[in-house]
Design an enzyme around this catalytic site. Structure first.
Site, PDB file in Angstrom:
ATOM      1  N   HIS A 122      28.064  -3.066 -11.305  1.00  0.00           N
ATOM      2  CA  HIS A 122      29.211  -3.764 -10.416  1.00  0.00           C
ATOM      3  C   HIS A 122      28.724  -4.714  -9.601  1.00  0.00           C
ATOM      4  O   HIS A 122      29.228  -5.756  -9.314  1.00  0.00           O
ATOM      5  CB  HIS A 122      29.490  -2.538  -9.465  1.00  0.00           C
ATOM      6  CG  HIS A 122      30.360  -1.187 -10.067  1.00  0.00           C
ATOM      7  ND1 HIS A 122      31.062  -0.537  -9.388  1.00  0.00           N
ATOM      8  CD2 HIS A 122      30.349  -1.139 -11.566  1.00  0.00           C
ATOM      9  CE1 HIS A 122      31.556   0.246 -10.124  1.00  0.00           C
ATOM     10  NE2 HIS A 122      31.129  -0.004 -11.399  1.00  0.00           N
ATOM     11  N   CYS A 136       7.828  -0.136  -1.760  1.00  0.00           N
ATOM     12  CA  CYS A 136       6.691  -0.037  -0.380  1.00  0.00           C
ATOM     13  C   CYS A 136       7.031   1.474  -0.191  1.00  0.00           C
ATOM     14  O   CYS A 136       7.277   2.511  -0.961  1.00  0.00           O
ATOM     15  CB  CYS A 136       7.431  -0.959   0.494  1.00  0.00           C
ATOM     16  SG  CYS A 136       9.130  -0.467   1.027  1.00  0.00           S
ATOM     17  N   GLY A 137       6.725   1.924   1.223  1.00  0.00           N
ATOM     18  CA  GLY A 137       6.577   3.139   1.196  1.00  0.00           C
ATOM     19  C   GLY A 137       8.257   3.966   1.229  1.00  0.00           C
ATOM     20  O   GLY A 137       8.434   4.904   0.861  1.00  0.00           O
ATOM     21  N   HIS A 170       0.810  -0.968   0.101  1.00  0.00           N
ATOM     22  CA  HIS A 170       0.042  -0.156  -0.097  1.00  0.00           C
ATOM     23  C   HIS A 170       0.767   1.192   0.114  1.00  0.00           C
ATOM     24  O   HIS A 170       0.431   2.566  -0.523  1.00  0.00           O
ATOM     25  CB  HIS A 170      -0.878   0.127   1.177  1.00  0.00           C
ATOM     26  CG  HIS A 170      -0.231  -0.184   2.335  1.00  0.00           C
ATOM     27  ND1 HIS A 170       0.225  -1.163   3.020  1.00  0.00           N
ATOM     28  CD2 HIS A 170       0.059   0.962   3.304  1.00  0.00           C
ATOM     29  CE1 HIS A 170       0.851  -0.976   4.323  1.00  0.00           C
ATOM     30  NE2 HIS A 170       0.604   0.265   4.397  1.00  0.00           N
ATOM     31  N   ARG A 195      37.122  -7.691 -11.157  1.00  0.00           N
ATOM     32  CA  ARG A 195      37.038  -7.415  -9.663  1.00  0.00           C
ATOM     33  C   ARG A 195      35.531  -7.588  -9.322  1.00  0.00           C
ATOM     34  O   ARG A 195      35.283  -7.662  -8.194  1.00  0.00           O
ATOM     35  CB  ARG A 195      37.643  -5.835  -9.643  1.00  0.00           C
ATOM     36  CG  ARG A 195      36.864  -4.845 -10.259  1.00  0.00           C
ATOM     37  CD  ARG A 195      37.469  -3.602 -10.259  1.00  0.00           C
ATOM     38  NE  ARG A 195      36.767  -2.468 -10.435  1.00  0.00           N
ATOM     39  CZ  ARG A 195      36.460  -1.835 -11.575  1.00  0.00           C
ATOM     40  NH1 ARG A 195      36.867  -2.661 -12.774  1.00  0.00           N
ATOM     41  NH2 ARG A 195      35.650  -0.746 -11.829  1.00  0.00           N
ATOM     42  N   GLY A 249      11.820  -1.937   3.389  1.00  0.00           N
ATOM     43  CA  GLY A 249      11.107  -3.123   4.098  1.00  0.00           C
ATOM     44  C   GLY A 249      11.095  -4.047   2.863  1.00  0.00           C
ATOM     45  O   GLY A 249      11.441  -5.292   3.066  1.00  0.00           O
TER      46      GLY A 249
HETATM   47  C1  RB5 Z   1       4.079   0.536   5.220  1.00  0.00           C
HETATM   48  O1  RB5 Z   1       3.349   1.523   6.140  1.00  0.00           O
HETATM   49  C2  RB5 Z   1       5.313   0.733   5.114  1.00  0.00           C
HETATM   50  O2  RB5 Z   1       5.889   0.440   6.465  1.00  0.00           O
HETATM   51  C3  RB5 Z   1       5.683  -0.081   4.089  1.00  0.00           C
HETATM   52  O3  RB5 Z   1       5.444   0.428   2.799  1.00  0.00           O
HETATM   53  C4  RB5 Z   1       7.372   0.070   4.026  1.00  0.00           C
HETATM   54  O4  RB5 Z   1       7.903   1.483   3.943  1.00  0.00           O
HETATM   55  C5  RB5 Z   1       8.159  -0.701   4.952  1.00  0.00           C
HETATM   56  O5  RB5 Z   1       9.617  -0.573   4.880  1.00  0.00           O
END
Ligand code: RB5
Length: 154
Positions: free
Chosen positions: A99, A66-67, A9, A134, A71
């Site tokens: 690289h 993600c946000g 989301h 390398r 994550g």
């Molecule tokens: C969601 O709220 C958020 O935690 C997720 O999208 C992300 O940013 C996690 O690293």
């Protein structure tokens, strides 16, 4: 090239931008969701779907949003053979392939807007691993850490 793409989301606002940036460069995006905005969804679910597609041979590389980008990068790199980099500048987005042979780009939709995101996707998608000695040597050490963990002998 075929790219598996996943968006929780937090990343959903960049979904169309990422898919269209790949298409407009002649690539083949595989959209693994979310197909609609669900504030209760969890980023590891999308990270796993994308890395499964790569490891299963259905895609050569992946893009996860993600946000923050953090994550999905952490979750994706838990799987062997996955080299994910979070990049919010074009130098890193290209160099992580040239690289480090990265096969997943992680982006944060709360960090960058659509114009920068499209440039990052293009930089990552069109980059090629150098194959230089390398870089191959360093990747072999990364592989040893993945294989042997703290017992790795570099
Ligand atoms: C969601 O709220 C958020 O935690 C997720 O999208 C992300 O940013 C996690 O690293």
């Amino acid at each position: 090239m075929r790219f598996a793409c996943g968006f929780d989301h937090g990343g959903y606002p960049l979904r169309e931008t990422v898919l269209e940036a790949l298409r407009s460069d002649g690539h083949d995006p595989v959209d693994l969701g979310a197909s609609e905005l669900d504030p209760g969804d969890d980023y590891p679910d999308f990270a796993l779907a994308v890395v499964r597609a790569i490891r299963g041979g259905d895609a050569e590389r992946g893009i996860l949003v993600c946000g923050s980008g953090a994550g999905v990068a952490v979750a994706a790199t838990k799987v062997g053979g996955i080299r994910a980099a979070m990049a919010h500048d074009t130098y890193t987005a290209a160099q992580c392939v040239e690289h480090d042979d990265c096969n997943v780009l992680a982006l944060g939709a709360r960090v960058i807007g659509p114009e920068i995101a499209a440039e990052l996707v293009a930089a990552f998608a069109n980059a090629v691993f150098s194959g230089e000695e390398r870089h191959v040597r360093r990747l072999a050490k990364v592989d040893a850490i993945e294989r042997d963990g703290l017992d790795a002998r570099l």
